[in-house]
Design an enzyme around this catalytic site. Structure first.
Site, PDB file in Angstrom:
ATOM      1  N   ASP A 189      -9.422 -13.414 -15.921  1.00 31.53           N
ATOM      2  CA  ASP A 189      -9.634 -14.695 -16.585  1.00 31.53           C
ATOM      3  C   ASP A 189     -10.124 -15.681 -15.525  1.00 31.53           C
ATOM      4  O   ASP A 189     -10.035 -15.419 -14.331  1.00 31.53           O
ATOM      5  CB  ASP A 189      -8.315 -15.167 -17.205  1.00 31.53           C
ATOM      6  CG  ASP A 189      -8.511 -16.350 -18.141  1.00 31.53           C
ATOM      7  OD1 ASP A 189      -9.669 -16.724 -18.380  1.00 31.53           O
ATOM      8  OD2 ASP A 189      -7.504 -16.898 -18.618  1.00 31.53           O
ATOM      9  N   ASP A 233      -2.144 -12.621 -17.295  1.00 33.54           N
ATOM     10  CA  ASP A 233      -0.766 -13.122 -17.221  1.00 33.54           C
ATOM     11  C   ASP A 233      -0.202 -13.523 -18.572  1.00 33.54           C
ATOM     12  O   ASP A 233       0.907 -14.036 -18.655  1.00 33.54           O
ATOM     13  CB  ASP A 233      -0.678 -14.306 -16.266  1.00 33.54           C
ATOM     14  CG  ASP A 233      -1.607 -15.452 -16.671  1.00 33.54           C
ATOM     15  OD1 ASP A 233      -2.253 -15.345 -17.733  1.00 33.54           O
ATOM     16  OD2 ASP A 233      -1.689 -16.444 -15.922  1.00 33.54           O
ATOM     17  N   ASN A 268       2.503  26.064  11.558  1.00 33.14           N
ATOM     18  CA  ASN A 268       2.319  25.074  10.498  1.00 33.14           C
ATOM     19  C   ASN A 268       3.222  23.863  10.706  1.00 33.14           C
ATOM     20  O   ASN A 268       2.806  22.706  10.550  1.00 33.14           O
ATOM     21  CB  ASN A 268       2.618  25.723   9.144  1.00 33.14           C
ATOM     22  CG  ASN A 268       2.033  24.955   7.980  1.00 33.14           C
ATOM     23  OD1 ASN A 268       0.932  24.436   8.073  1.00 33.14           O
ATOM     24  ND2 ASN A 268       2.782  24.864   6.895  1.00 33.14           N
ATOM     25  N   ASP A 324       2.151  19.928  11.684  1.00 31.05           N
ATOM     26  CA  ASP A 324       2.481  18.915  10.673  1.00 31.05           C
ATOM     27  C   ASP A 324       3.216  17.712  11.265  1.00 31.05           C
ATOM     28  O   ASP A 324       3.141  16.605  10.716  1.00 31.05           O
ATOM     29  CB  ASP A 324       3.338  19.521   9.554  1.00 31.05           C
ATOM     30  CG  ASP A 324       2.480  20.104   8.436  1.00 31.05           C
ATOM     31  OD1 ASP A 324       1.314  19.698   8.323  1.00 31.05           O
ATOM     32  OD2 ASP A 324       2.977  20.966   7.692  1.00 31.05           O
TER      33      ASP A 324
END
Length: 901
Positions: free
Chosen positions: A331, A649, A742, A746
């Site tokens: 708006d 709103d 792994n 990580d």
């Protein structure tokens, strides 16, 4: 008293019986009793309030990867087959990864919950015989709740008082039009959509006021009964769809590679069970196990940063959509403009200033009891003498269909007012009221107040006495077209009444003139209502058009720069407003919108869906828009492939907020708008949005970095494993070593949410691109594999490595290269020109150093490692340096060829 799902048919009770049923009274509950009921029946929410259970479920969800479950089963089977050491190590590595993921996601969730507490919705209840605002979650059975326009219905209840109360129950009935609610007693078999004496959790007040006795709360409400179905209808965000597609891609690749590797190892007569564990471990290695945790931490960090910039995130995944947004719909009031509406002038249909218009508008705006907007507040703030002499008799609240508010009023003491009016008549007869519109516009708001106050009682011109000597007067204020539709006559500031058809052209011309000058314009009308004290919508007819009240909302300071910044971020601003086309176009020009092409609600109404979708992108200003058309605009924009944000709103913004990819509201919005939004702004300011968009893009960038790193490194390892399995007489890595690889790679990845992001990531919106991810994975995965094969050759032909030495050497090279290469592929720039965060740099280097000394640690043999010759580290350093340089060259080629294609 019971709060079970016994389905008390409270709509069959009168008010007294209902109060007895829940052991309450018209005075409400005491604080002590409400606390007891809250403890006994739990909070008024559909969510699970047992934190320990939700934490447990979060932990269990870490195992939802089917490959991980299979690996756990295989490790357990290995334990029963007497391979205890390997089984325990594998289980410990999986458990550690799981705890790491759980801790990260839990921390992220706790941080977000703290932010959400800032914007919890409140409701007004009667406690200890006093009105008190409490959080909706604290409402209990027996509470007396007060409702007005914009409020959400906190729980199911029976109406005990109402005044033109209209409720939106689309959640239950699917009907778009509000339902009028009345006090009464209904039959037990009355269906939900016919229970006009009841309100239900999940609906909201459109207009009017009401007082409700709460009967059912939380999961015992009608909404609670269907909450599972409703939750399944929440649409996936663009980011969630991308994650889903990415997961499917990984599963396809993993399945093919696992079947191939397992078949090769079995055909080469390697131990069956070891081969099975090895391929399952590889499958886990290819899958970015910590991706859910990385995403959660990334989003939680993004939410924290956005909170610092006054944006509270309610739905975490919307952050990514926010960053990728290409169209922002809003708006104009409070975003393009200051949102501080000021009365500019009051005019009759001839263009002369009219104090009668102001007086009627002031009475209407001030005495109404519904939802007051900034326009009503601006009109109410104008000072008028003797105003306190008027009282409200009845009211028809404003709604978005009629677009007007009607009030029935009378004088408190008619005799006293008339005497004052007669006295003032003699003192003000020379006041000049035929002021030119342009001259009047030059007055400040203070002058405006003085002018209206000083000339108020000039009855020679405005005939206050003739109007208010009647018992009751009906005053209507609202949208010009809607007010004109109920008028049969018009009056000028001299009190002369004419047939409206004879002056309608003058009225429309003045309205258009005011609109083209950027003024928001309302119409005011009245009529004598005799002695009647109750009004309804049918009474809004045969009224006398009194004139216009024009209002001005200046452009927000710095708005031109803000719109320029939005354009630089490649986000197009579109304004959706109920104002007429002339006002909207005028404001768009003032704030510097390059494209201020306007389309009206009437134009949209006359277009087919296909035609509207085809044309919607051409317009940046949507004027004279009905509430139900906002959603249509959003859906049309989404159909063109745009990622659409919508900020609203008001009550009439809710459907558009729901439909947008990113629904935004503000902390001062009505409850139902805040509840519907994905994000809530603590300031209604586009500058706040810009900071939020940048943060969303940073968050998305760091998520993508992990995906690039994990998929390319893991794909490279799989490709290397496939080749090594063919020519090696043993497994290139043990299953526990694959899982440890792994895990080690990580750990630095967990710091990626804190990483610095290059400006290139922020300048453009970037959505999911699976094609790009595939190309990146293949190119950099193969590059990684090339250096793995170089390492194989060095270990076999130069060092004549045994099985354990080979596995140790490759483990070290694999982890070191994978952790350090992140510093290269995390940026499109040269890695020397783009600094990583201190945490990413620290953990990457630390993990690389740790794995190099790991073979010399006493428990290394349990993991299947043994020390390698010191000279290997010099060769390893050469390989890693060569790999980093090659990756930098490949990266430049990759992005250059991508841009040219």
């Amino acid at each position: 008293m019971s709060n079970s799902k016994s389905k008390i048919p409270f709509w069959t009770f009168d008010r007294k019986n209902a109060l007895n049923q829940v052991k309450s009274s018209f005075s409400g509950l005491s604080s002590q009793e409400s606390s007891y009921r809250l403890d006994k029946f739990g909070p008024n929410t559909l969510k699970n309030d047992k934190k320990t259970q939700s934490d447990f479920l979060l932990f269990i969800n870490q195992f939802k990867n089917p490959i991980t479950l299979i690996l756990l089963f295989a490790a357990s089977l290995s334990f029963f087959l007497q391979d205890t050491t390997n089984s325990i190590i594998i289980l410990l590595i999986i458990l550690f990864s799981t705890i790491l993921g759980f801790w990260q996601e839990k921390s992220a969730g706790d941080a977000v919950n703290e932010l959400l507490n800032l914007i919890k919705v409140k409701t007004t209840v009667l406690r200890d015989e006093k009105k008190e605002e409490i959080f909706v979650e604290e409402v209990v059975m027996g509470d007396i709740v007060f409702l007005s326009a914009g409020d959400i219905i906190p729980a199911d209840g029976l109406i005990i008082e109402e005044d033109e109360l209209f409720i939106d129950e689309a959640t239950f009935t699917g009907e778009t039009f509000p339902v009028e609610k009345k006090i009464g007693v209904l039959d037990k078999d009355t269906p939900l959509n016919k229970r006009i004496n009841s309100v239900f959790m999940g609906s909201h007040v459109v207009s009017g006021t009401g007082t409700v006795l709460i009967i059912s709360t939380g999961k015992n409400t009608e909404l609670g009964n269907i909450s599972e179905k409703l939750s399944s209808k929440i649409p996936l965000t663009d980011f969630e769809i991308g994650i889903k597609r990415f997961g499917a891609l990984l599963m396809e690749i993993t399945l093919i590679m696992v079947i191939f590797l397992f078949a090769v190892n079995v055909l080469l007569n390697k131990p069956f069970f070891d081969s099975l564990l090895f391929t399952l471990a590889l499958a886990v290695g290819l899958t970015p196990q910590l991706l859910p945790a990385i995403i959660s931490v990334n989003l939680a960090k993004g939410a924290k940063q956005m909170a610092k910039k006054k944006v509270i995130v309610k739905r975490l995944n919307s952050i990514e959509n926010f960053g990728n947004m290409t169209v922002m719909c809003s708006d104009k009031t409070g975003t393009l403009t200051e949102g501080k509406v000021e009365v500019d002038n009051t005019l009759d249909y001839l263009g002369n200033n009219s104090e009668m218009v102001l007086k009627l508008a002031k009475i209407n705006a001030t005495l109404q009891q519904g939802f007051k907007n900034p326009i009503d507040n601006a009109i109410s703030n104008i000072e008028l003498e003797e105003f306190e002499k008027y009282v409200r008799v009845d009211e028809i609240p404003y709604d978005f269909i009629r677009k007007r508010l009607s009030l029935l009023v009378r004088l408190k003491s008619k005799k006293k007012i008339n005497n004052n009016l007669n006295t003032n008549t003699n003192t003000n007869t020379n006041t000049n009221t035929n002021t030119n519109t342009n001259d009047f516009n030059n007055n400040s708001s203070n002058n405006l107040n003085n002018k209206f106050s000083n000339g108020l009682n000039n009855t020679d011109n405005i005939n206050d006495q003739n109007i208010f000597e009647k018992s009751n007067i009906l005053i209507t204020k609202g949208a010009v077209i809607e007010v004109l539709s109920i008028c049969s006559h018009a009056v000028n500031n001299e009190g002369k009444i004419v047939d409206i058809s004879t002056v309608i052209d003058q009225i429309n011309a003045l309205y258009n003139k005011l609109s083209s000058e950027g003024f928001r314009t309302l119409a005011v009308a009245y009529k004598d209502f005799g002695s009647a004290s109750v009004i309804n919508r049918d009474d809004e007819s045969q009224m006398i058009f009194t004139g216009f009240i024009s209002l001005f909302d200046p452009p927000k300071e710095g708005i031109k720069d803000t719109i320029f910044d939005l354009n630089n971020l490649e986000v197009e601003l579109k304004v959706i407003t109920g104002d007429n086309a002339l006002i909207a176009k005028n404001m768009a020009k003032k704030v510097g919108m390059n494209n201020n092409k306007v389309i009206t609600g009437n134009d949209i109404q006359n277009m087919s869906d296909a035609a509207f979708v085809h044309n919607v992108s051409k317009y940046s200003v949507f004027a004279e828009i009905e509430p139900n058309q906002k959603e249509r605009i959003i859906l049309a924009l989404k159909s063109t492939g745009k990622v659409v944000g919508y900020m609203g709103d008001g009550i009439n913004d809710v459907s558009a907020i729901h439909s947008a990819d990113v629904g935004l509201s503000v902390n001062t919005a009505v409850d139902v708008a805040k509840e519907a939004a994905d994000m809530v702004l603590l300031d209604k300011d586009l500058e706040v949005l810009i900071e939020g968009i940048k943060e969303g893009r940073r968050t998305f960038a760091n998520t993508q970095k992990y995906i690039f790193m994990a998929t390319s490194a893991n794909f490279g390892n799989m490709f290397s494993m496939a080749g090594a399995s063919i020519f090696l007489p043993f497994l290139p890595l043990l299953p526990k070593q694959v899982l440890l690889t792994n895990l080690m790679t990580d750990i630095p990845s967990m710091t990626l949410p804190s990483d610095n992001v290059d400006d290139e990531w922020i300048k453009h919106p970037r959505g999911w691109d699976l094609s790009f991810i595939k190309k990146f994975m293949i190119v950099f995965g193969i590059l990684s594999s090339v250096f793995d094969y170089i390492t194989f050759g060095v270990l076999i032909f130069l060092f004549k490595a045994s099985e354990v030495e080979f596995q140790t050497g490759w483990f070290i090279e694999s982890v070191v290269s994978a952790t350090l290469i992140v510093l290269v592929i995390r940026t499109r720039k040269s890695f020397t020109k783009s600094k990583p965060s201190k945490y990413l740099a620290f953990f990457s280097i630390s993990i690389a150093l740790f794995v190099m000394i790991l073979p010399y640690i006493p428990f290394a043999s349990i993991l299947g490692f043994k020390p390698v010759p010191p000279i290997f580290y010099l060769v390893l350093l050469s390989i890693v340096v060569f790999y980093i340089v090659s990756a930098e060259i490949t990266k430049r080629w990759f992005y250059k060829s991508l841009n040219s294609s």
